[in-house]
Design an enzyme around this catalytic site. Structure first.
Site, PDB file in Angstrom:
ATOM      1  N   LYS A 275       0.332   5.344  -7.981  1.00 15.77           N
ATOM      2  CA  LYS A 275       1.140   6.015  -9.301  1.00 15.77           C
ATOM      3  C   LYS A 275       1.247   4.830 -10.303  1.00 15.77           C
ATOM      4  O   LYS A 275       1.641   3.909  -9.895  1.00 15.77           O
ATOM      5  CB  LYS A 275       2.296   6.350  -8.749  1.00 15.77           C
ATOM      6  CG  LYS A 275       3.002   7.238  -9.588  1.00 15.77           C
ATOM      7  CD  LYS A 275       2.242   8.601  -9.687  1.00 15.77           C
ATOM      8  CE  LYS A 275       2.804   9.888 -10.419  1.00 15.77           C
ATOM      9  NZ  LYS A 275       4.229  10.261  -9.541  1.00 15.77           N
ATOM     10  N   ASN A 418       6.280  -8.957 -10.692  1.00 13.25           N
ATOM     11  CA  ASN A 418       5.899  -9.800  -9.296  1.00 13.25           C
ATOM     12  C   ASN A 418       6.029  -8.730  -8.252  1.00 13.25           C
ATOM     13  O   ASN A 418       6.731  -7.620  -8.326  1.00 13.25           O
ATOM     14  CB  ASN A 418       7.547 -10.641  -9.220  1.00 13.25           C
ATOM     15  CG  ASN A 418       7.629 -11.880 -10.007  1.00 13.25           C
ATOM     16  OD1 ASN A 418       6.770 -12.562  -9.997  1.00 13.25           O
ATOM     17  ND2 ASN A 418       8.560 -12.070 -10.940  1.00 13.25           N
ATOM     18  N   HIS A 524      -1.132  -8.921 -13.637  1.00 16.48           N
ATOM     19  CA  HIS A 524      -0.383  -8.530 -14.737  1.00 16.48           C
ATOM     20  C   HIS A 524      -0.876  -7.425 -15.697  1.00 16.48           C
ATOM     21  O   HIS A 524      -2.124  -6.880 -15.266  1.00 16.48           O
ATOM     22  CB  HIS A 524      -0.168  -9.741 -15.769  1.00 16.48           C
ATOM     23  CG  HIS A 524       0.541 -10.880 -15.315  1.00 16.48           C
ATOM     24  ND1 HIS A 524      -0.037 -11.907 -15.031  1.00 16.48           N
ATOM     25  CD2 HIS A 524       1.825 -10.989 -14.903  1.00 16.48           C
ATOM     26  CE1 HIS A 524       0.951 -12.672 -14.462  1.00 16.48           C
ATOM     27  NE2 HIS A 524       2.160 -12.197 -14.499  1.00 16.48           N
TER      28      HIS A 524
END
Length: 524
Positions: A275, A418, A524
């Site tokens: 998702k 993270n 990222h």
């Protein structure tokens, strides 16, 4: 500028799709057709009059065909400006006849490389004459039409039949497509040479792209978007056949790619539910049905409207489970007929079948745009095995913990940083993604574990007795302590923090086993 008739055309194609029909249209307009080799034979076999190019130019093919179009009789006929008297005088002086249309598609260099041909074969499939003719015709598009793709033939033939020639607007459009084609062709050659020379980042880098799909919009409705393929043929969304369902969106494609790359990490039957580009449930099992049940249990709320990836062909039983909830996209290597029939009942669900799985360890390059340029890096193909791990605590992980630690770290690689992943029994039981603080990711993952337990009617959070993976080191002991409070019994992390000793001491104090990988998986 008025429509220009086609009095003379040069046709030389490797892909002969639509060739005969196109040539018939030209012949019906009275055009002289120049050709050579296999193209000339195909036209003659179809009963279309053809003049050999060497007879037209008065210069024979030489050097095994390497030189046949690189002559003034061709390029003078393409490049001279019909509106300049001095050009007209010069071509008349040298006996050069105008060529009003060129239809060329290039030697199949990309396909030659894709099939793993030898270095010599690849070099021989670098077209020289074709790009030269294309660029000459495209430069002089005020007077010459240039076709480079088989799909262009039908529309141009229709215009010629209806108007007697080509319009300037058409020739401009064709010229733009021609330069794009030669640019992509040169980029593919450049990329191949860089690979042969082991140049990961050459001085100049071009990225070839072929439009696969214009999308309704980008991440948001006010953004425009398109999907391009780069010719590397990596199994996944670029190779997939869409069996059914609505048109894929930008977000669908992005999320589906993330799901399929993640599911390919596992040798055992596996399911990944994604998702917003993050896994919300991942599991391996002896068969897909059990993997689905375990993956869904991790976060049934987020799974609603998600993307499902499987690394095995889908069966009817798996299809029944998957279609029991609302799902946007399902992607897998294949699906049997019974599974397809079940998916067909959900007409909006997009079913993508790829024919294979991407190799998670294969080299490759990923790109990200920045202001004024883009960043390039090698794909994160890093993986760790038990032999790579260093146990840093007093307690050694058990065999089951070690298996789960490897599994959790593989999942962590595909979670936005993270990243914290709790896992137990080959399934995720809590995932914390994309937080600015690692301790927050640990707490969020634990909270989601407790919520998932409630949804399953359990009194104990799913993370109780789990292992935990961190994509990067714990900068402080608080993240590890949060994981211990959530019920984790073993930890896997890269290590390398200035405070590693404090984190190790905290693990020993809590009775945890901890291993370090020496490999980080920022995403990222």
């Amino acid at each position: 500028m008025a429509t220009l008739p086609i009095r003379r055309a040069l046709l030389s194609v490797s892909d002969k799709t639509g060739l005969v029909e196109f040539a018939r249209t030209l012949a019906a307009q009275g055009a002289e057709i120049l050709s050579t080799g296999g193209t000339a034979k195909a036209l003659r076999d179809a009963g279309i009059p053809v003049k050999e190019l060497s007879d037209h130019t008065g210069f024979p093919e030489i050097l095994d065909g390497r030189v046949k179009t690189l002559v003034p009789g061709v390029h003078g006929g393409l490049l001279f400006r019909r509106d300049l008297p001095e050009h007209v005088a010069q071509v008349e002086q040298h006996g050069i006849a105008p060529i009003d249309l060129v239809c060329v598609n290039l030697y199949p260099f990309e396909a030659t490389v894709a099939r793993g041909a030898s270095y010599e074969d690849c070099v021989e499939n670098i077209d020289i004459g074709g790009p030269a003719m294309i660029r000459s015709a495209a430069k002089n598009h005020a007077h010459v039409a240039v076709l480079t793709e088989p799909e262009q033939l039908l529309e141009v033939a229709k215009e010629i039949a209806e108007t007697g020639g080509t319009s300037l607007a058409t020739r401009k459009t064709l010229a733009a497509a021609a330069y794009a084609r030669t640019a992509a062709y040169d980029a593919a050659i450049s990329r191949w040479f860089a690979q042969e020379l082991a140049q990961d980042f050459p001085q100049r880098l071009s990225i070839p792209g072929l439009l696969k799909q214009t999308l309704r919009y980008g991440e948001n409705p006010h953004q425009q978007a398109a999907f391009y393929v780069d010719g590397t043929h990596r199994p996944g969304i670029a190779t997939a056949e869409q069996v059914q369902g609505k048109e894929l969106s930008y977000n669908n494609l992005n999320d589906t790619d993330a799901a399929y790359e993640a599911v390919a990490e596992f040798e055992e039957p596996a399911i990944v539910i994604v998702k917003h580009a993050n896994p919300c449930g991942v599991a391996t099992a002896a068969e897909l049905n059990a993997a689905w049940d375990a993956a869904l249990r991790c976060d049934p709320v987020s799974a609603f409207g998600g993307i499902i990836a499987a690394n095995r062909p889908l069966t009817a039983e798996a299809a029944e489970r998957i279609t029991a909830i609302f799902t946007e996209v399902v992607i897998a290597p294949d699906a049997d007929e019974a599974a397809r029939a079940i998916f067909a009942k959900k007409k909006n669900l997009r079913l993508l079948l790829t024919g294979g799985l991407p190799d998670p360890g294969a080299p490759g390059t990923t790109f990200r745009s920045v202001a004024g340029g883009f960043l390039a890096q090698s794909r994160d193909a890093g993986r760790v095995a038990v032999a790579d791990l260093k146990v840093v605590t007093k307690r050694q992980p058990t065999t089951q913990e070690m298996q789960d630690l490897i599994f959790a770290f593989r999942v962590c690689k595909h979670v936005k940083s993270n990243a914290i992943v709790y896992a137990k029994g080959g399934a995720t039981v809590g995932i914390g993604a994309g937080q600015m603080s690692r301790v927050d990711s640990a707490r969020i993952a634990a909270w989601k574990s407790a919520e998932a337990a409630k949804a399953a009617g359990l009194d104990t959070p799913l993370a109780q007795g789990s292992v935990v993976a961190s994509d990067a080191f714990f900068p402080f002991a608080d993240g590890l302590q949060a994981a211990a409070a959530a019920g984790a019994t073993a930890v896997i992390q890269p290590g390398g923090s200035m405070r590693d000793n404090e984190v190790i001491a905290a693990a020993d104090e809590a009775g945890l086993a901890m291993v370090m990988t020496g490999m980080r998986h920022f995403r990222h």
